[in-house]
Design a protein around this motif. Structure first.
Motif, mmCIF file in Angstrom:
data_model
loop_
_atom_site.group_PDB
_atom_site.id
_atom_site.type_symbol
_atom_site.label_atom_id
_atom_site.label_comp_id
_atom_site.label_asym_id
_atom_site.label_seq_id
_atom_site.Cartn_x
_atom_site.Cartn_y
_atom_site.Cartn_z
ATOM 1 N N ALA A 14 47.992 -11.095 9.012
ATOM 2 C CA ALA A 14 49.332 -10.526 8.868
ATOM 3 C C ALA A 14 50.352 -11.245 9.744
ATOM 4 O O ALA A 14 51.561 -11.058 9.566
ATOM 5 C CB ALA A 14 49.310 -9.030 9.218
ATOM 6 N N CYS A 15 49.867 -12.063 10.692
ATOM 7 C CA CYS A 15 50.745 -12.875 11.544
ATOM 8 C C CYS A 15 50.779 -14.326 11.088
ATOM 9 O O CYS A 15 51.278 -15.196 11.813
ATOM 10 C CB CYS A 15 50.266 -12.815 12.998
ATOM 11 S SG CYS A 15 50.206 -11.166 13.718
ATOM 12 N N GLY A 16 50.217 -14.606 9.910
ATOM 13 C CA GLY A 16 50.250 -15.959 9.382
ATOM 14 C C GLY A 16 49.128 -16.854 9.864
ATOM 15 O O GLY A 16 49.151 -18.063 9.607
ATOM 16 N N ILE A 17 48.116 -16.294 10.546
ATOM 17 C CA ILE A 17 47.001 -17.093 11.048
ATOM 18 C C ILE A 17 45.871 -17.047 10.020
ATOM 19 O O ILE A 17 45.304 -15.986 9.769
ATOM 20 C CB ILE A 17 46.513 -16.566 12.406
ATOM 21 C CG1 ILE A 17 47.639 -16.657 13.441
ATOM 22 C CG2 ILE A 17 45.284 -17.341 12.882
ATOM 23 C CD1 ILE A 17 47.293 -16.051 14.784
ATOM 24 N N PRO A 18 45.509 -18.183 9.418
ATOM 25 C CA PRO A 18 44.572 -18.177 8.288
ATOM 26 C C PRO A 18 43.105 -18.161 8.719
ATOM 27 O O PRO A 18 42.297 -18.974 8.275
ATOM 28 C CB PRO A 18 44.922 -19.466 7.555
ATOM 29 C CG PRO A 18 45.364 -20.383 8.637
ATOM 30 C CD PRO A 18 46.076 -19.527 9.652
ATOM 31 N N THR A 19 42.736 -17.235 9.594
ATOM 32 C CA THR A 19 41.348 -17.146 10.033
ATOM 33 C C THR A 19 40.572 -16.222 9.101
ATOM 34 O O THR A 19 40.953 -15.077 8.879
ATOM 35 C CB THR A 19 41.272 -16.647 11.489
ATOM 36 O OG1 THR A 19 39.900 -16.515 11.864
ATOM 37 C CG2 THR A 19 41.974 -15.315 11.680
ATOM 38 N N ASP A 20 39.483 -16.732 8.538
ATOM 39 C CA ASP A 20 38.661 -15.969 7.601
ATOM 40 C C ASP A 20 37.337 -16.699 7.483
ATOM 41 O O ASP A 20 37.277 -17.831 7.006
ATOM 42 C CB ASP A 20 39.349 -15.869 6.233
ATOM 43 C CG ASP A 20 38.694 -14.859 5.300
ATOM 44 O OD1 ASP A 20 37.445 -14.854 5.242
ATOM 45 O OD2 ASP A 20 39.416 -14.103 4.634
ATOM 46 N N ALA A 21 36.260 -16.049 7.909
ATOM 47 C CA ALA A 21 34.946 -16.696 7.896
ATOM 48 C C ALA A 21 34.477 -17.017 6.481
ATOM 49 O O ALA A 21 33.615 -17.878 6.304
ATOM 50 C CB ALA A 21 33.919 -15.823 8.611
ATOM 51 N N ARG A 22 35.026 -16.339 5.462
ATOM 52 C CA ARG A 22 34.650 -16.669 4.084
ATOM 53 C C ARG A 22 35.069 -18.091 3.736
ATOM 54 O O ARG A 22 34.441 -18.746 2.884
ATOM 55 C CB ARG A 22 35.272 -15.669 3.111
ATOM 56 C CG ARG A 22 34.689 -14.278 3.197
ATOM 57 C CD ARG A 22 35.448 -13.289 2.351
ATOM 58 N NE ARG A 22 36.787 -13.040 2.872
ATOM 59 C CZ ARG A 22 37.679 -12.236 2.296
ATOM 60 N NH1 ARG A 22 37.374 -11.620 1.151
ATOM 61 N NH2 ARG A 22 38.874 -12.055 2.844
ATOM 62 N N ALA A 23 36.128 -18.578 4.378
ATOM 63 C CA ALA A 23 36.568 -19.959 4.178
ATOM 64 C C ALA A 23 36.054 -20.883 5.274
ATOM 65 O O ALA A 23 35.722 -22.046 5.014
ATOM 66 C CB ALA A 23 38.098 -20.018 4.134
#
Length: 504
Positions: A355-364
């Motif tokens: 929600a702060c624009g940080i693209p952290t996601d373990a799926r990627a």
């Protein structure tokens, strides 16, 4: 001093601990966990670092049992400083020169010098009266007053204390004090055969049964070199999305309810109940316990794709009606803002970070299966309640689409009513050299990590579990600065961190 390889493990002396960790952090690695260990002749601290895509490495520092201290990493990593305080409380390994050295886990009534994760710890210590004042930072000035909330709350939530320093209705500062319940979860893993650790992992945080079970199983499989077939990986990914779906649906209604828009809450609770019943049909349990196995996964039946599609459509309609209400939109917009810089410094994860624009996601970043074409995290930029609401809303649609796609893959891999994968593997039969493994999962709140060590006799020697709530709780007080007191429930629900996942 040489850099570590892209992946690997290195043991460093105490005088190089900070420098080596600093090199990794400067090179884009993220500290995923610190884990303390008590061996027969020494103490150890292991730092696990992650970096996209799928890269991981570890640093270990060994310390004598009669001189257990490490140089603090707190000045180069905010999250490391909190891990170190936890380690000191539970294992008695002191972070030297820590800038904030007071207790974190052991409140004042815990006995001095008592460290519950040590082998010689009394299982039934004598607790003292909690007479010492917690070092809350005072705020002074004309019109400043304090509002204490908790630790006991009116609802069915676990204990947590919030201390507000306020002028009028505006929050100047809020301090969250947690760890009222140290359950000894990590201690309970010790000595179990790995297969018997799943049921404990599922219960670390009830709403994240799949996330914790899968991170644990992945760590065991990493340690023992167990391969998992594509069909089982697809079932696991599907269960993760089913868990994400029912929790996000619940949160969307609960956030709206905290501004008095109860009709949205009523309808999302109806949808959540349908999803919980669907969960039971999938795995035999409303919270999706029982579907994750070491070496495999299991579904009782195929997902009801009509229900999944219908739920996603209804959620989209509820979200549109909710945000079309001018009062609701006004209460969401600009409330409890967490900036991208603040989120990055704190190390936030999951929907709070996205929600702060940080693209952290373990799926990627640490995928176990390919999703989408290509899979991309859902992002918003504003960092307020509205952004956290919108990330959840868009992830509901994404999860529904992923469930449809994964169901097609599972159908092509075999019968859903039978175990998928190599469930016949009995990790408890493993003997040989001690092994260690790491499991990384994008649970519904964010990236969740388990690290396991398995002894030469095949028993669990150590399990370290880190829920994303450990990283996200410190962001809530930051976002509440200049927020009004009546918006605290709304802001808190938009973060919705786990007490149980934090207070192990």
């Amino acid at each position: 001093m040489s850099r570590l390889h892209v992946t690997g493990q290195a043991t460093v002396p105490r005088d190089q601990w900070v420098a080596e960790a600093g090199l990794l952090l400067a090179d884009g690695w993220r500290l995923a966990l610190l884990a303390a260990h008590e061996d027969d002749d020494r103490m150890r601290v292991v730092a696990s670092f992650l970096r996209p895509v799928g890269q991981r490495t570890e640093l270990t520092v060994e310390v004598p049992r009669d001189d257990p201290w490490i140089p603090t990493l707190a000045r180069i990593s905010f999250s490391a400083g909190r891990f170190e305080r936890e380690i000191r409380d539970l294992y008695g390994i002191t972070p030297a020169d820590h800038p904030l050295p007071h207790r974190l886990v052991r409140h004042a009534h815990w006995p001095l010098g008592y460290h519950p994760m040590r082998r010689d710890a009394d299982p039934a210590p004598r607790f003292n009266p909690d007479t010492d004042a917690y070092p809350f930072v005072p705020v002074e000035g004309d019109g400043v007053y304090e509002i204490p909330v908790g630790p006991i709350h009116a609802g069915l939530i676990e204990p947590g204390h919030f201390r507000f320093s306020v002028v009028g209705e505006t929050i100047l500062q809020m301090k969250a004090r947690l760890w009222f319940l140290h359950r000894g979860v990590e201690k309970l893993f010790e000595g179990r055969p790995p297969a018997q650790g799943i049921e404990l992992a599922e219960r670390i945080s009830g709403d994240t049964a799949v996330g914790h079970a899968l991170a644990y199983v992945l760590a065991v499989e990493d340690a023992l070199g167990i391969e998992v077939d594509p069909g089982a990986r697809a079932v696991r990914a599907l269960l993760l999305e089913a868990e994400r779906l029912y929790n996000h649906v619940n949160d969307l209604g609960a956030i709206a309810n905290d501004v008095g828009y109860g009709i949205a809450h009523t309808h999302t609770q109806r949808l959540r109940e349908h999803l919980l019943r669907h969960n039971k049909a999938l795995t035999g349990h409303r919270l999706l316990r029982g579907g994750i196995r070491i070496g495999g996964a299991h579904l009782h039946q195929q997902p009801d794709l009509d229900l999944i599609r219908r739920t996603a459509d209804e959620v989209a309609e509820i979200v549109a009606i909710t945000l079309d209400h001018t009062v609701v939109a006004d209460r969401f917009t600009g409330t409890a803002v967490l900036t991208t810089e603040q989120a990055g410094h704190i190390g936030t994860l999951g929907y709070v970070a996205r929600a702060c624009g940080i693209p952290t996601d373990a799926r990627a970043e640490h995928p176990t299966i390919e999703l989408g074409d290509p899979f991309a995290p859902v992002l918003e930029q504003a960092g307020d309640v509205l952004a956290r609401f919108q990330v959840r809303a868009r992830e509901v649609a994404a999860s529904a689409a992923l469930i449809v796609d994964l169901t097609a893959r599972i159908s092509g891999a075999g019968q859903p009513g039978a175990a998928v994968g190599r469930d016949a593997v009995v990790p408890g039969d493993h003997t040989g050299a001690p092994r260690a493994g790491l499991g990384v999962v994008e649970a519904w709140r964010g990236t969740l990590v388990h690290r396991v060590e398995i002894s030469g006799s095949g028993q669990l020697a150590r399990v370290r579990a880190v829920d994303p709530s450990f990283f996200n709780w410190p962001a809530l007080p930051v976002a509440l600065t200049d927020t009004i007191v009546p918006d605290f429930p709304l802001a808190n629900k938009s973060f919705n961190q786990s007490y149980a996942g934090n207070d192990l």
